[in-house]
Design an enzyme around this catalytic site. Structure first.
Site, PDB file in Angstrom:
ATOM      1  N   SER A 144       0.853  -1.183   0.000  1.00  0.00           N
ATOM      2  CA  SER A 144       0.000   0.000   0.000  1.00  0.00           C
ATOM      3  C   SER A 144       0.887   1.231   0.000  1.00  0.00           C
ATOM      4  O   SER A 144       2.072   1.156   0.353  1.00  0.00           O
ATOM      5  CB  SER A 144      -0.878  -0.007   1.268  1.00  0.00           C
ATOM      6  OG  SER A 144      -1.489   1.248   1.485  1.00  0.00           O
ATOM      7  N   TYR A 157      -3.104  -0.384  10.080  1.00  0.00           N
ATOM      8  CA  TYR A 157      -2.947  -0.714   8.661  1.00  0.00           C
ATOM      9  C   TYR A 157      -1.567  -0.298   8.164  1.00  0.00           C
ATOM     10  O   TYR A 157      -0.882  -1.065   7.485  1.00  0.00           O
ATOM     11  CB  TYR A 157      -4.052  -0.008   7.869  1.00  0.00           C
ATOM     12  CG  TYR A 157      -4.086  -0.327   6.399  1.00  0.00           C
ATOM     13  CD1 TYR A 157      -4.636  -1.522   5.946  1.00  0.00           C
ATOM     14  CD2 TYR A 157      -3.605   0.582   5.458  1.00  0.00           C
ATOM     15  CE1 TYR A 157      -4.699  -1.814   4.587  1.00  0.00           C
ATOM     16  CE2 TYR A 157      -3.664   0.290   4.101  1.00  0.00           C
ATOM     17  CZ  TYR A 157      -4.212  -0.903   3.669  1.00  0.00           C
ATOM     18  OH  TYR A 157      -4.257  -1.185   2.326  1.00  0.00           O
TER      19      TYR A 157
END
Length: 264
Positions: A144, A157
């Site tokens: 990501s 995250y």
């Protein structure tokens, strides 16, 4: 020789029921790979099988939680017996919990880390011995932009995806000698049904504030699509990337290279 052909290869894409994982599976199938996927619920598994049938893709689905080491080992053994050895692994399964850090429980933090970081470790660990035995393989971890950047409400995250970036590099370092290439794809902001509310026009016809923010931060001046991830996935899964290892390919329209527009 077509360097991008995946004919005769078996690809496991975890959690590939919809969205990014499904799009990647679709592109690998188009390149010739046999598709295997998992989901942790029967409902999700059935949904995925239906979606693949609608695309005329003969996919093999397995019920498995990627955080359960015993279940993963059993699934990998079952896939080898029923479909064949896994040549390509895409660690796609993941979750995000948008909670300010001081309001987030340790249990919620652990759950994100468990699925987004421990899951790829567990599945890779189960697949690598087959790849060594077969003389090589490809592992693609779905990282990501939060592997590089922080942002409000995504502490767990970002921690998981930062860890996944380093797990990617370590797998490359440890198992490159066995002709195993482990790389990552770092998607930017992708237009999916889940992000649709953030792209809706406001009553006055203007962009949603978050949509404005993303467009202003992206040199391409648009959101990405799942199709934008398909070519990079085929490249990293194919012989074309045999000397690419430990790399994170950010498919973000240039966000990470850009400081953003000057306010008018």
């Amino acid at each position: 020789m077509n360097q991008f052909s995946l004919k005769g290869k078996t690809a496991l894409i975890t959690g590939a029921v919809y969205g990014i994982g499904f799009a990647i599976a679709e592109s690998l199938a188009e390149a010739g790979a046999t598709i295997v996927f998992n989901d942790r619920s029967q409902e999700g598994l059935d949904r995925g099988l239906k979606a693949y049938r609608e695309k005329d893709i003969q996919a093999h689905g397995y019920l498995c939680d990627v955080t359960d080491e015993t279940a993963v080992e059993n699934m990998i053994g079952q896939i080898k017996e029923e479909v064949g050895s896994i040549d390509i692994l895409v660690n796609n399964a993941g979750i995000i919990k948008r909670i300010p850090m001081i309001e987030m429980s340790a249990a919620d933090f652990r759950q994100v880390i468990d699925i987004d970081l421990n899951g790829p470790f567990i599945v890779s660990k189960a697949v690598i011995p087959q790849m060594i035995e077969n003389g090589g393989g490809k592992i693609i971890n779905i990282c990501s932009m939060m592997s590089e950047l922080g942002r409000e409400t995504v502490s767990a995250y970002a921690a998981a995806k930062g860890g996944l970036k380093m797990l990617t590099r370590n797998i490359a370092s440890e198992y490159g000698k066995y002709n195993i290439q482990c790389n990552g794809i770092g998607p930017g902001y992708i237009a999916t049904p889940q992000t649709a509310p953030l792209r809706e026009k406001q009553p006055d016809g203007s962009r949603h504030p978050f949509d404005q923010f993303i467009i202003a931060k992206t040199p391409a001046e648009r959101w990405g699509t799942t199709a934008d991830l398909q070519g990079p996935a085929v490249f990293l899964a194919s012989p074309a990337s045999d000397f690419v290892n430990g790399h994170i390919l950010y498919v973000d329209g240039g966000i990470l290279a850009y400081i953003g527009k000057q306010p008018e």
